[in-house]
Design a protein around this motif. Structure first.
Motif, short mmCIF file in Angstrom:
data_model
loop_
_atom_site.label_atom_id
_atom_site.label_comp_id
_atom_site.label_asym_id
_atom_site.label_seq_id
_atom_site.Cartn_x
_atom_site.Cartn_y
_atom_site.Cartn_z
N ARG A 188 0.82 -1.22 0.00
CA ARG A 188 0.00 0.00 0.00
C ARG A 188 0.86 1.27 0.00
O ARG A 188 0.32 2.37 -0.10
CB ARG A 188 -0.94 0.00 1.22
CG ARG A 188 -1.97 -1.13 1.21
CD ARG A 188 -3.05 -0.91 2.26
NE ARG A 188 -2.53 -0.87 3.62
CZ ARG A 188 -2.35 -1.94 4.39
NH1 ARG A 188 -2.64 -3.14 3.92
NH2 ARG A 188 -1.88 -1.82 5.62
N SER A 189 2.19 1.09 0.10
CA SER A 189 3.10 2.24 0.10
C SER A 189 3.32 2.72 -1.33
O SER A 189 2.94 2.05 -2.30
CB SER A 189 4.45 1.85 0.73
OG SER A 189 5.15 0.96 -0.14
N ALA A 190 3.95 3.87 -1.48
CA ALA A 190 4.24 4.41 -2.81
C ALA A 190 5.11 3.44 -3.60
O ALA A 190 4.90 3.23 -4.81
CB ALA A 190 4.92 5.76 -2.69
N GLU A 191 6.10 2.84 -2.93
CA GLU A 191 6.98 1.88 -3.62
C GLU A 191 6.20 0.65 -4.07
O GLU A 191 6.38 0.15 -5.18
CB GLU A 191 8.12 1.47 -2.69
CG GLU A 191 9.13 0.54 -3.36
CD GLU A 191 10.25 0.12 -2.42
OE1 GLU A 191 11.11 -0.66 -2.86
OE2 GLU A 191 10.26 0.58 -1.25
N ILE A 193 2.93 0.42 -4.67
CA ILE A 193 2.00 0.79 -5.74
C ILE A 193 2.73 0.91 -7.08
O ILE A 193 2.24 0.47 -8.12
CB ILE A 193 1.27 2.10 -5.38
CG1 ILE A 193 0.33 1.87 -4.19
CG2 ILE A 193 0.50 2.64 -6.57
CD1 ILE A 193 -0.24 3.14 -3.60
N ALA A 194 3.93 1.49 -7.05
CA ALA A 194 4.73 1.61 -8.28
C ALA A 194 5.10 0.22 -8.81
O ALA A 194 5.10 -0.01 -10.03
CB ALA A 194 5.99 2.42 -8.00
N LEU A 195 5.40 -0.71 -7.90
CA LEU A 195 5.70 -2.09 -8.30
C LEU A 195 4.51 -2.71 -9.01
O LEU A 195 4.64 -3.37 -10.04
CB LEU A 195 6.07 -2.89 -7.05
CG LEU A 195 6.81 -4.21 -7.22
CD1 LEU A 195 8.21 -3.97 -7.74
CD2 LEU A 195 6.86 -4.95 -5.88
N HIS A 196 3.31 -2.51 -8.44
CA HIS A 196 2.09 -3.04 -9.05
C HIS A 196 1.85 -2.42 -10.43
O HIS A 196 1.47 -3.11 -11.38
CB HIS A 196 0.89 -2.78 -8.14
CG HIS A 196 0.93 -3.54 -6.86
ND1 HIS A 196 0.10 -3.26 -5.80
CD2 HIS A 196 1.70 -4.59 -6.46
CE1 HIS A 196 0.36 -4.09 -4.81
NE2 HIS A 196 1.32 -4.90 -5.18
N ASP A 197 2.08 -1.13 -10.53
CA ASP A 197 1.85 -0.46 -11.82
C ASP A 197 2.78 -0.99 -12.90
O ASP A 197 2.38 -1.15 -14.06
CB ASP A 197 2.03 1.06 -11.66
CG ASP A 197 0.91 1.71 -10.88
OD1 ASP A 197 -0.16 1.08 -10.74
OD2 ASP A 197 1.10 2.84 -10.39
N ARG A 198 4.03 -1.27 -12.53
CA ARG A 198 4.97 -1.83 -13.51
C ARG A 198 4.54 -3.23 -13.94
O ARG A 198 4.68 -3.61 -15.11
CB ARG A 198 6.39 -1.86 -12.93
CG ARG A 198 7.03 -0.48 -12.80
CD ARG A 198 8.53 -0.59 -12.56
NE ARG A 198 8.86 -1.19 -11.28
CZ ARG A 198 8.98 -0.51 -10.14
NH1 ARG A 198 8.78 0.81 -10.13
NH2 ARG A 198 9.31 -1.12 -9.02
N ALA A 199 3.99 -3.99 -13.00
CA ALA A 199 3.51 -5.33 -13.33
C ALA A 199 2.33 -5.27 -14.30
O ALA A 199 2.26 -6.04 -15.27
CB ALA A 199 3.10 -6.08 -12.05
N LEU A 200 1.40 -4.36 -14.06
CA LEU A 200 0.27 -4.22 -14.98
C LEU A 200 0.72 -3.80 -16.36
O LEU A 200 0.17 -4.26 -17.38
CB LEU A 200 -0.74 -3.22 -14.41
CG LEU A 200 -1.91 -3.84 -13.62
CD1 LEU A 200 -1.43 -4.42 -12.30
CD2 LEU A 200 -3.00 -2.83 -13.37
N LYS A 201 1.73 -2.92 -16.42
CA LYS A 201 2.26 -2.50 -17.72
C LYS A 201 2.84 -3.70 -18.46
O LYS A 201 2.63 -3.86 -19.68
CB LYS A 201 3.32 -1.43 -17.51
CG LYS A 201 3.92 -0.91 -18.81
CD LYS A 201 4.95 0.18 -18.54
CE LYS A 201 5.56 0.70 -19.84
NZ LYS A 201 6.59 1.76 -19.58
#
Length: 446
Positions: A188-191, A193-201
């Motif tokens: 749930r941290s910024a790091e 969330i960024a990890l999840h966004d890269r995975a979706l990409k």
């Protein structure tokens, strides 16, 4: 005999993404999900006393919150984990005659794994202890898949093996691992969330490149609809071992390469789109973590290579790159997959999954010491056998799951509306043939 835990951390909160990933499968299958239980049989060196073994196990359970967790539904309807600080686990004890301890321990592990866990009311761990003579003790672990994955079982098993004669070791190692609630907080941290966004990409880019599959006629399904068969063959083990040594990659990628060739054999396609299970244990704090982290990631393999060895190396490189994107919210991926499929005019197969990680789960190949010996390839192939291991009606449409529990054991679990029972049964020998051909220098896709 029992194991008593008191004064450990007690807390509650949401599930991490890896837990949400496996939750959906368990929820769909329960209470007939016992085939998902994980088990390990661990030898204890002669001379180590029972009270020492119980002390090490108590330290491990006290340190690993996932082993003291039950689940409930929050008011929102979302699952929630509850970590208990106090509790008692029974230890099933068996006695073995001379030379029988390992065999009795394996039998006990199958018995303890034979029923589903009550995820709402019971801790996700069952323990057994087999007392032999000169062989010493054997510890039996059976864990619910909600508690951890194959990587977690392997990590816990290794910590315990190195702690029987150094009891403080377990506490020291397990005090450094990340716990499930801490992992959920990180995500749930910024790091996170960024990890999840890269995975979706990665998912979006890769699914867009997935090759179209030929239109697959809907078959009259078997009753029950979803079947899992297991093919056991010393030929698989010997060929995979030789090819891994020759190509310089692990057997997991040799088996993935052969699987991709077998899956596309009928269509003759030169690319294979498939999802692979990623352990997601790359960070130091997750390496030995006892929680469910594994999720699948999509890859596209090019099958046109000069040799099978080159294909295995390619499978290794592509998969290792994709494994950086293995942590993600599974519900967002389901929406993305639906979006991609609706946007394409052709059909893709996003449900076929390869799991080479099961080889880390403590399952020992029948041929581990001598994968084939001096027998010829023909003799090894004659030694192969097939059996049906699971049947149910509660899996997702289009399921096709290829699972290597050891180098000599391949399982295929499939939807018989798309894959016939005969095709499931034949798949193991098809992979076997590809591997033998590769060892002898014959590449099926020159």
């Amino acid at each position: 005999m029992k194991l008593v835990v008191s004064g450990a951390t007690a807390a509650a909160g949401p599930l991490a993404t890896g837990q949400r990933y496996i939750w959906r499968a368990v929820e769909r299958l329960a209470p007939q999900d016992q085939h998902m239980n994980l088990r390990a049989v661990l030898p204890v060196p002669p001379g180590v006393e029972v009270h020492t073994v119980l002390g090490v196990l108590t330290s491990a359970v006290s340190r690993c919150e996932a082993l003291r967790t039950t689940y409930e539904y929050a008011e929102s309807g979302e699952p929630r984990q509850v970590v208990h600080g106090d509790g008692v686990l029974p230890v099933t004890v068996a006695t073995a005659g001379p030379g029988e301890a390992r065999q009795i321990a394996e039998k006990l592990s199958r018995e303890l794994a034979g029923t589903s866990f009550d995820r709402f009311g019971a801790w996700p761990l069952r323990l057994g202890l087999v007392q032999g003579d000169a062989e010493g003790l054997y510890v039996v672990l059976v864990l619910a898949h909600l508690a951890t994955d194959g990587g977690g079982v392997a990590a816990l098993s290794e910590v315990l093996r190195t702690s029987w004669q150094r009891p403080a070791h377990a506490d020291a190692v397990l005090s450094l691992i990340r716990q499930p609630l801490a992992q959920a907080e990180f995500e749930r941290s910024a790091e996170g969330i960024a990890l999840h966004d890269r995975a979706l990409k990665h998912w979006r880019q890769t699914l867009t490149k997935f090759p179209a599959v030929p239109s697959r006629p809907r078959l009259t399904p078997h009753e029950p609809r979803f079947l899992r068969g297991e093919f056991t063959s010393p030929c698989l083990a010997r060929a995979a071992t030789l090819l891994a040594a020759r190509s310089g990659v692990s057997a997991q990628f040799v088996l993935l390469a052969a699987t991709a060739l077998a899956l596309t054999a009928r269509s003759g396609g030169d690319r294979c789109g498939i999802t692979v299970i990623s352990s997601n244990r790359h960070r130091p704090e997750l390496k030995n973590a006892v929680l469910h982290l594994a999720q699948r990631v999509p890859v596209v393999l090019s099958l046109r290579h000069g040799s099978f060895d080159d294909l295995a190396k390619h499978a290794c490189a592509v998969t290792l790159n994709a494994s950086r994107y293995g942590l993600y919210p599974p519900e967002r991926i389901r929406d993305l997959v639906r979006e991609i499929r609706e946007s394409r005019t052709d059909e893709i197969d996003s449900e076929t999954t390869f799991n080479g990680m099961s080889r880390t789960m403590g399952h020992q190949p029948a041929s581990e010491q001598d994968p084939g010996g001096e027998r010829s390839w023909a003799e090894l192939r004659e030694a192969g056998s097939f059996s049906w291991t699971n049947r149910n009606d509660n899996e997702p449409d289009g399921l096709r799951f290829v699972d290597f529990f050891a180098p000599d054991r391949l399982r295929m679990y499939a939807d018989t509306r798309l894959v016939s029972a005969q095709q499931i049964e034949a798949f193991g020998t098809e992979v076997e043939s590809i591997l033998v051909d590769a060892v002898e220098g014959r590449h099926p896709r020159p």
